[in-house]
Design an enzyme around this catalytic site. Structure first.
Site, PDB file in Angstrom:
ATOM      1  N   GLY A   1      11.432 -45.164  -4.963  1.00 48.74           N
ATOM      2  CA  GLY A   1      12.652 -44.391  -4.923  1.00 48.74           C
ATOM      3  C   GLY A   1      13.914 -45.178  -4.662  1.00 48.74           C
ATOM      4  O   GLY A   1      15.004 -44.595  -4.592  1.00 48.74           O
TER       5      GLY A   1
ATOM      6  N   GLY B   1      15.128 -47.549  -6.662  1.00 47.34           N
ATOM      7  CA  GLY B   1      15.805 -47.877  -7.916  1.00 47.34           C
ATOM      8  C   GLY B   1      15.345 -49.152  -8.583  1.00 47.34           C
ATOM      9  O   GLY B   1      16.099 -49.751  -9.363  1.00 47.34           O
ATOM     10  N   LYS B   2      14.107 -49.575  -8.326  1.00 45.99           N
ATOM     11  CA  LYS B   2      13.593 -50.808  -8.942  1.00 45.99           C
ATOM     12  C   LYS B   2      13.622 -50.730 -10.469  1.00 45.99           C
ATOM     13  O   LYS B   2      14.080 -51.651 -11.137  1.00 45.99           O
ATOM     14  CB  LYS B   2      12.144 -51.066  -8.481  1.00 45.99           C
ATOM     15  CG  LYS B   2      11.960 -51.342  -7.030  1.00 45.99           C
ATOM     16  CD  LYS B   2      10.531 -51.739  -6.731  1.00 45.99           C
ATOM     17  CE  LYS B   2       9.516 -50.692  -7.144  1.00 45.99           C
ATOM     18  NZ  LYS B   2       9.614 -49.455  -6.333  1.00 45.99           N
ATOM     19  N   THR B   3      13.099 -49.626 -11.004  1.00 45.54           N
ATOM     20  CA  THR B   3      13.002 -49.509 -12.455  1.00 45.54           C
ATOM     21  C   THR B   3      14.378 -49.504 -13.093  1.00 45.54           C
ATOM     22  O   THR B   3      14.617 -50.177 -14.111  1.00 45.54           O
ATOM     23  CB  THR B   3      12.231 -48.240 -12.837  1.00 45.54           C
ATOM     24  OG1 THR B   3      10.893 -48.331 -12.333  1.00 45.54           O
ATOM     25  CG2 THR B   3      12.173 -48.063 -14.348  1.00 45.54           C
ATOM     26  N   SER B   4      15.314 -48.770 -12.524  1.00 46.93           N
ATOM     27  CA  SER B   4      16.665 -48.716 -13.079  1.00 46.93           C
ATOM     28  C   SER B   4      17.306 -50.099 -13.099  1.00 46.93           C
ATOM     29  O   SER B   4      17.915 -50.514 -14.099  1.00 46.93           O
ATOM     30  CB  SER B   4      17.529 -47.751 -12.266  1.00 46.93           C
ATOM     31  OG  SER B   4      17.023 -46.443 -12.337  1.00 46.93           O
TER      32      SER B   4
ATOM     33  N   ASP C   1       4.706 -50.463 -12.346  1.00 51.06           N
ATOM     34  CA  ASP C   1       4.978 -49.444 -11.334  1.00 51.06           C
ATOM     35  C   ASP C   1       4.269 -48.156 -11.732  1.00 51.06           C
ATOM     36  O   ASP C   1       4.483 -47.646 -12.837  1.00 51.06           O
ATOM     37  CB  ASP C   1       6.490 -49.211 -11.253  1.00 51.06           C
ATOM     38  CG  ASP C   1       6.885 -48.340 -10.076  1.00 51.06           C
ATOM     39  OD1 ASP C   1       6.028 -47.603  -9.574  1.00 51.06           O
ATOM     40  OD2 ASP C   1       8.048 -48.409  -9.661  1.00 51.06           O
TER      41      ASP C   1
ATOM     42  N   THR D   1      10.588 -40.730  -8.124  1.00 50.84           N
ATOM     43  CA  THR D   1       9.491 -41.548  -7.610  1.00 50.84           C
ATOM     44  C   THR D   1       8.861 -40.957  -6.361  1.00 50.84           C
ATOM     45  O   THR D   1       7.630 -40.856  -6.281  1.00 50.84           O
ATOM     46  CB  THR D   1       9.977 -42.981  -7.356  1.00 50.84           C
ATOM     47  OG1 THR D   1      10.428 -43.545  -8.585  1.00 50.84           O
ATOM     48  CG2 THR D   1       8.855 -43.839  -6.799  1.00 50.84           C
TER      49      THR D   1
END
Length: 593
Positions: free
Chosen positions: A21, A23-26, A48, A507
């Protein structure tokens, strides 16, 4: 456009890691797009379990390398950790399926169902994209969404061959040898680990939010990875609330959040202050579509997205309604569970105080190593309420010492090294606190016990499947004996109520759903869900926060579909520290939007 500090002089490989949550993917997507826009050939690879890379780019992405049409030079790939773990388990179990009794097969399956196995299986899948030059020869940069933990990397560094160690029956400690199915050569793993530890080749980006809990977690991760030689680290604090977007706009909640974030950053752990720091402002838009991905790392003013002024959020109810229902009994076990940073300690303390205020005897306890009950309660005593803490470090060390003295006493030096590493797994801690946890479960027959964090379904099944407390009792009592074990009490819905705590974001809700599934495998069915820190429930006046509140709607709808009972707690201007603040969480004034 100013270059974010974590992108300056970027080496070939970059890993993003952090709690769910944050913001790793972003950030991984934004980094990959920025590199491709600069003329680089880029591969973005996600391991992930909550990855939404495909959703971000509007593509169907799976285990095949997929070009992103809107971004020339960018390819993406998603490795599903759960599918990888399932294939990994099957590879181990298939050769012995017709040779072993079903009970033993079930035991092996559960032993290989923990987080360690998933980590190893995922790393096994993407190692080639780090170490096999033939697979990545065409790419200037490889961006990884989520990195292996220090535990996983230490396992890969161990000498010797795990399969023979396990075949000899010496590895049944905690995760029970997740390395057993690895088929790659040690040379490949050695090269992968070498590249990870070389700052000239790899940068590890720790992603956090401007919150004390996530910054403490980032500090632990940083220290753990630095201890095994991974020093090329940068810190990114994501989604920092910017100053008022328009002149004259005032919002008490926004001002309070800004102050809280400023304090969290200025007081962050010393190990993080040594790292190069980038702050990324909160944007109104959810990061979906190439335009919003590109805007994420833009340092200019935040553009406010359009949103539904009268969005109808589902009615999740208030926490006091759940407490009223709990209070109809005079005893029971209430377990608040969820990922770190979602507010389990706050919810557990609020429920315990509310039950005590209603005249019930209540005991509040935690097994969460990061929890600070004294801090949350503001060191105040409350009538009818007692407080304790199970120290996971002490319990785990005692458990490790016991296993090393018994099983380890029969091993050579190499075997003891492997066993010692196995005992460093995340599963060990949960198994180690089970004895003290069991004592508290028994107390719940006489009064209320509210527990902040508890063993996962995997751990409970592992205890059962490996012949621990539950099965030992069953054997000793025989078919005609009468017995009740802690696991049986947890399965009793009249005694045990599991409350899953989450945040209204993609997430955390996905992770909460996975936790519910994990518990249901152990025949434990969550009683209620609590959504914490909701902007929708807070009804902010700031245009930026109102846009973010509107974006919560899909997750709130998903929670109502997953949960039989629900409650929602609004984002608060002040952290709920002290009994009075905690009591306000269980009053009917906190109604959902």
């Amino acid at each position: 456009m100013t270059m974010p500090r974590f992108l300056a002089d970027l080496p070939r490989f970059v890993f993003f890691t952090g709690k769910g949550g944050v913001g790793k993917t972003s950030l991984a997507c934004a980094t990959a797009v920025r590199l491709a826009d600069a003329g680089k050939r880029v591969l973005l690879l996600s391991t992930d379990p909550a990855s939404n890379v495909g959703q971000v780019f509007g593509l169907t992405v799976g285990d095949r390398i997929t070009p992103v049409p809107q971004v020339p030079g960018l390819d993406v790939l998603e490795i599903d950790p759960n599918q990888a773990a399932e294939a990994y388990r099957e590879k181990i179990i298939a050769p012995v399926r017709d040779l072993l009794p079903q009970a033993e097969l079930d035991s092996i399956t559960e032993q290989l169902s923990g987080s360690c196995t998933t980590e190893i299986a995922s790393f096994n899948e993407f190692t080639s994209f780090l170490a096999d030059e033939e697979r990545i020869a065409e790419y200037d940069n490889v961006v990884f969404d989520t990195a292996p933990t220090g535990h996983t990397i230490r396992l890969l560094q161990l000498p010797g061959e795990w399969t023979s160690f396990l075949d000899a029956g010496k590895g049944d400690a905690s995760c029970l040898g997740p390395m057993a199915g690895l088929d790659r050569t040690r040379t490949v793993y050695a090269e992968a680990v070498r590249r990870l530890a070389d700052p000239a080749q790899t940068r590890l980006v720790l992603v956090a939010r401007a919150q004390q809990s996530t910054l403490r977690e980032a500090a632990r991760t940083s220290a753990e990875l630095a201890a095994i030689g991974i020093t090329g680290q940068h810190l990114v604090i994501n989604a920092v609330l910017p100053k008022a977007v328009s002149d004259g706009e005032s919002d008490a909640l926004a001002e309070a959040v800004r102050g809280r974030e400023h304090n969290a950053i200025s007081e962050m752990p010393p190990v993080l202050r040594q790292l190069p720091l980038t702050t990324v402002p909160l944007h109104a838009q959810t990061v979906v579509g190439v335009d919003t991905v590109r805007a994420l790392l833009h340092t200019g003013d935040t553009e406010i997205a359009t949103f539904m002024e009268n969005a109808q959020h589902p009615d999740l109810g208030s926490l006091d309604r759940l407490v009223d229902e709990l209070a109809t009994a005079d005893h029971g076990l209430i377990m608040c569970m969820g990922k770190g940073g979602v507010g389990k300690t706050t919810v557990a303390a609020s429920i315990a105080i509310a039950l005590a205020d209603r005249g019930h005897t209540a005991h509040l306890t935690t097994t969460d190593p990061a929890a600070h009950l004294d801090e949350v309660l503001d060191h105040q005593s409350i009538g009818n309420l007692t407080v304790s803490r199970i120290d996971p470090r002490v319990a785990t060390q005692e458990y490790r010492d016991k296993v090393m003295a018994s099983k380890g006493n029969k091993l050579d030096d190499a075997g003891r090294a492997r066993l010692a590493e196995d005992l460093l797994s995340p599963c060990t801690e949960e198994v180690a606190v089970f004895g003290q946890f069991s004592h508290l479960v028994n107390q719940a027959r006489r009064h209320f016990v509210v527990m902040d964090t508890a063993p996962t379904g995997h751990t409970l099944l592992l205890m059962d499947a490996t012949g621990s407390y539950h099965r030992d009792i069953a054997r000793s009592m025989g078919e005609t004996g009468t017995y009740t074990t802690p696991l049986m009490r947890l399965r009793d819905p009249d005694l045990t109520k599991v409350v899953i705590v989450t945040l209204p974001d993609t997430t955390p809700v996905l992770e909460a759903a996975e936790l519910q599934h994990d518990l249901e495998r152990a025949d434990i069915h969550p009683w209620a869900w609590v959504v914490n820190a909701s902007l929708a429930a807070a009804r902010p006046s700031s245009s930026l926060l109102r846009a973010r509140a509107a974006a919560e709607q899909p997750q709130l709808e998903r929670v109502t579909a997953l949960a039989g009972r629900t409650a929602i707690i609004p984002m608060l201007a002040d952290e709920p520290h002290g009994p009075d603040a905690l009591r306000r969480l269980t009053t009917s004034t906190h109604q959902p939007a």
